[in-house]
Design a protein around this motif. Structure first.
Motif, short mmCIF file in Angstrom:
data_model
loop_
_atom_site.label_atom_id
_atom_site.label_comp_id
_atom_site.label_asym_id
_atom_site.label_seq_id
_atom_site.Cartn_x
_atom_site.Cartn_y
_atom_site.Cartn_z
N THR A 1 1.83 15.03 43.84
CA THR A 1 1.71 13.57 43.92
C THR A 1 2.30 12.93 42.67
O THR A 1 2.44 13.58 41.62
CB THR A 1 0.23 13.15 44.05
N ALA B 1 3.54 11.46 47.90
CA ALA B 1 3.01 12.82 47.97
C ALA B 1 4.01 13.71 48.70
O ALA B 1 4.68 13.28 49.65
CB ALA B 1 1.67 12.84 48.70
N ALA C 1 1.75 8.48 50.02
CA ALA C 1 0.49 9.22 50.05
C ALA C 1 -0.52 8.61 51.00
O ALA C 1 -1.35 9.32 51.58
CB ALA C 1 -0.10 9.30 48.65
#
Length: 774
Positions: A414, A358, A457
């Motif tokens: 992402t 991310a 992420a």
């Protein structure tokens, strides 16, 4: 309570009623948000600036109320007298009444002036919704209820009558019994609570019954026995649940009664209510249909039964949903706000695996302030809306965009292709954001600077990621021209170190852990030390000595520089008072010290405390102080100089328009910067510059201090050409602690004899003392 009862009300009971007024802060904040947002929406819809004014007044009243609440919290209420308690009740009443009258006025204006259906409906809805809370929140004060009810209803009634429309006038008159009923209910609540407080001292059971009776006054009530059979049901409960006759309900199973009603509830609702009856006491919100919500409050009875109180909160839920949308989405751009953006990111990354990456980016519109200044805020707002419209086109399962604050947007990207792919995607979006925008017939070219952080992420944390992205953004801003910077670990290290240094500096200032050293100023022949410049120093417990070039700018950015000045001024005056021979001390001031004129009183108080003559204190200011705020600074220095303090301009020659300051500002001493002394023995141009400044200063009857004299050659030239009244530099002494000054005075006399031999025949060149102002 009747008036007679109110006069004889025990002080502790009276205090409990007043304390009830200052509880439940949530409704205060919620009300403020609703009032301001409703005014903002009406302004956005109608363009009426009256509602902008209302927002300002709402904020002022809300600030007054918040300050009152906080002050009340800090009181030791156990020692309050009856008059003091009454004073706090009055203060609360003022704030509550002001809010109510503002609501009433906003509704009246919408009805009478705007005549806009949406605006009128919104204002009246907010006003009436606010009235719902009057009884529950303000029952402790009859004045508060009366004034708030009047404030909400009276302006609206008058406005409806003044419209000349019979229907509106008749409808408005219905507010009269509504307001009277509200006051009556509040009076009933207050009387009931009073009796409850008195009787509860003698019998707990009676208190429970009174509490149950109190609940029936404004809410639907059902009491069940231990087997779930109906014992008591009031009229409001019949209306909300559509139950049968009361006589048929007595002793019947509550769940069976709901199942046998004319329009039976779905099994899902019945299951929820059944679970509610079997669960713990508390509040629960049930959705009976698309637009009907009931809020249940359950309490267990000591004998095993259940008291169930509920109300129709459909209007409140609908209003909360609208408010929630306003809170979650920016009204200007329609993009998620920072809080909602964070919630969306958390949901999106809740199940992110180790393969998911991310990137969080903050995009800042370069030069947006210039757009506002040159084109106006309306054009600026429309530009932001246009940028947001272009940004919204990128929203997808892998891209989330929100508005952070002002002209900053936030972006989450992402993917599973690694950090390089994420960075490339961010740069692509960044480029697309840039370009030309058409706003009100204008073509505006937009450039953005962006900072981003790219990490796995599963490690997402909005607070820390935003800090990292901000650090990268700061570096991008320093470069400018549409730069994108990716966070590097060393940025974080620098940020953490700076924040820790800031904390340590605040602690050092608050606890007096700074120190002061003094650099002497000698006559050029070294015969006498006439003044010492006080210089602040900081010894960090772990990092050792921190240079003033580091911690002084930090103190200025933290708003603590005046505290540093106060410390140095106090220490310098205390030390100077102990020195013999009338030697003076010099203290540096910053531009922030000179704002507002508070420094004048500070200097006078410090001089008086140590019985130090004003003539022995020199205050130094740099040219930058004059350049930033010339009028205010000049006025402050004039007052100081009138009190006998000597004013010196420091680092002279390093700024702009330097020569004009010598004649126009209230100064006594010119401290020529070391840059003019450097290389005067080898550079004829520097010699001429120094000679010119000295000549001009002497023509204006100003005294001269020459800084940065470090070599014998420089000193000899200063003596030869009579360039200075005093010399400050390493040729005589570096900055030293106060206890080393006496030995330096002795050394100065010895140097004087050597200096006299070195410059034989120039005895008459000795300058006058600088210890006196002017």
């Amino acid at each position: 309570m009747k008036n007679a009862e109110a006069q004889t009300l025990p002080t502790e009971v009276y205090l409990s009623f007043v304390e009830s007024l200052f509880r439940n802060r949530g409704t205060l904040w919620t009300g403020m948000v609703v009032h301001i947002l409703s005014c903002a929406v009406i302004f956005a819809t109608t363009g009426s600036t009256f509602y902008i004014m209302l927002i300002a007044v709402f904020l002022a009243v809300f600030t007054f109320r918040v300050i009152s609440f906080r002050r009340f919290d800090s009181l030791d209420r156990a020692v309050l007298s009856r008059d003091e308690i009454e004073s706090w009740e009055t203060r609360y009443v003022y704030g509550a009444a002001a809010t109510a009258f503002l609501l009433g006025i906003s509704s009246a204006y919408a009805v009478l002036v705007l005549r806009d259906m949406m605006a009128a409906f919104m204002c009246i809805a907010v006003t009436m919704a606010s009235m719902v809370s009057i009884v529950g929140r303000n029952y402790g004060s009859a004045r508060a209820v009366a004034l708030q009810t009047t404030g909400c209803c009276l302006p609206l009634i008058i406005a409806c009558v003044l419209t000349g429309e019979i229907n509106l006038a008749l409808m408005a008159l219905f507010l009269v019994p509504f307001g009277l009923t509200t006051q009556s209910m509040a009076t009933g609540v207050r009387e009931f609570l009073y009796k409850n407080v008195i009787v509860s001292r003698e019998m707990k059971t009676v208190a429970d019954q009174l509490d149950s009776a109190l609940s029936t006054m404004t809410h639907a009530l059902i009491m069940l026995d231990a087997d779930g059979r109906v014992q008591v049901v009031n009229r409001r409960a019949h209306e909300l649940l559509g139950l049968g006759d009361a006589e048929d309900l007595m002793g019947a199973s509550f769940i069976a009664a709901l199942r046998d009603r004319e329009n039976a509830f779905p099994d899902e609702i019945l299951t929820q209510i059944g679970g509610l009856l079997e669960g713990q006491a508390g509040k629960t919100l049930l959705r009976l249909s698309d637009d009907t919500y009931l809020e249940f409050s359950l309490s267990r009875r000591s004998e095993g039964g259940l008291v169930m109180i509920f109300e129709d909160v459909s209007a409140r839920v609908a209003a909360e949903e609208k408010i929630l949308h306003l809170v979650r989405f920016d009204t200007l751009t329609g993009l998620p706000t920072r809080g909602h953006f964070t919630e969306q990111v958390k949901r999106r990354l809740a199940n992110a695996g180790p393969e998911m990456w991310a990137g969080l980016a903050i995009l800042d519109v370069d030069g947006f302030k210039h757009v506002n200044d040159m084109r106006g805020h309306v054009v600026g707002d429309k530009l932001l809306a246009a940028i947001a419209e272009r940004a919204a086109a990128f929203a997808s399962d892998e891209v989330l965009i929100g508005r952070l604050v002002g002209d900053e947007f936030v972006l989450l990207v992402t993917g599973k292709d690694g950090s390089c792919a994420i960075e490339a995607r961010i740069r692509e979006i960044h480029r697309t954001f840039e370009g030309d925008y058409r706003v009100d017939g204008l073509s505006l070219s937009v450039s953005l600077n962006s900072g981003c952080v790219i990490l796995p992420a599963e490690d997402f944390d909005m607070e820390s990621w935003q800090i990292k992205a901000d650090l990268a953004l700061n570096e991008a801003k320093s470069t400018g021209n549409g730069t994108v910077r990716t966070f590097r670990p060393e940025m974080d290290g620098r940020y953490v170190a700076e924040q820790r240094l800031r904390t340590d500096l605040r602690h050092a200032i608050e606890n007096g852990h700074l120190s002061v050293v003094y650099q002497p100023m000698y006559r050029p022949d070294g015969s006498e030390m006439e003044c010492c410049e006080a210089l602040v120093r900081w010894s960090h417990p772990e990092r050792g000595w921190i240079g003033p070039n580091i911690f002084i700018p930090l103190a200025e950015s933290m708003g603590l520089i005046s505290d540093v000045t106060r410390f140095v001024l106090d220490k310098a005056c205390a030390d100077c008072a102990e020195w013999s021979g009338g030697m003076a001390v010099s203290v540096n001031l910053s531009v922030k010290d000179l704002r507002g004129g508070a420094i004048t009183a500070m200097v006078a108080e410090t001089l008086a405390r140590y019985s130090l003559p004003a003539a022995r204190l020199h205050l130094e200011v740099t040219e930058s102080c004059f350049m930033e705020e010339p009028v205010a600074v000049s006025a402050t220095l004039s007052r100081l100089r009138a009190n006998g303090v000597t004013i010196a301009i420091d680092d002279f020659g390093t700024g702009f328009s330097s020569l004009s300051y010598l004649d126009s500002l209230p100064i006594d001493i010119v401290k020529i910067d070391r840059a003019f002394v450097r290389d005067i023995g080898t550079d004829p141009r520097r010699m001429k510059l120094l000679s010119g400044i000295v000549h001009l200063s002497r023509e204006l009857d100003l005294r001269i201090v020459l800084e940065g004299v470090e070599t014998q050659e420089q000193l000899d030239l200063v003596r030869k050409h009579n360039f200075a009244d005093l010399v400050q530099g390493y040729i005589f002494s570096p900055p030293v602690p106060v206890d080393a000054l006496e030995s330096l005075r002795v050394n100065g006399v010895a140097l004087s004899k050597a200096g006299s031999r070195a410059v034989s025949g120039r005895k008459n060149d000795a300058p006058r003392s600088l210890s006196a102002a002017g």
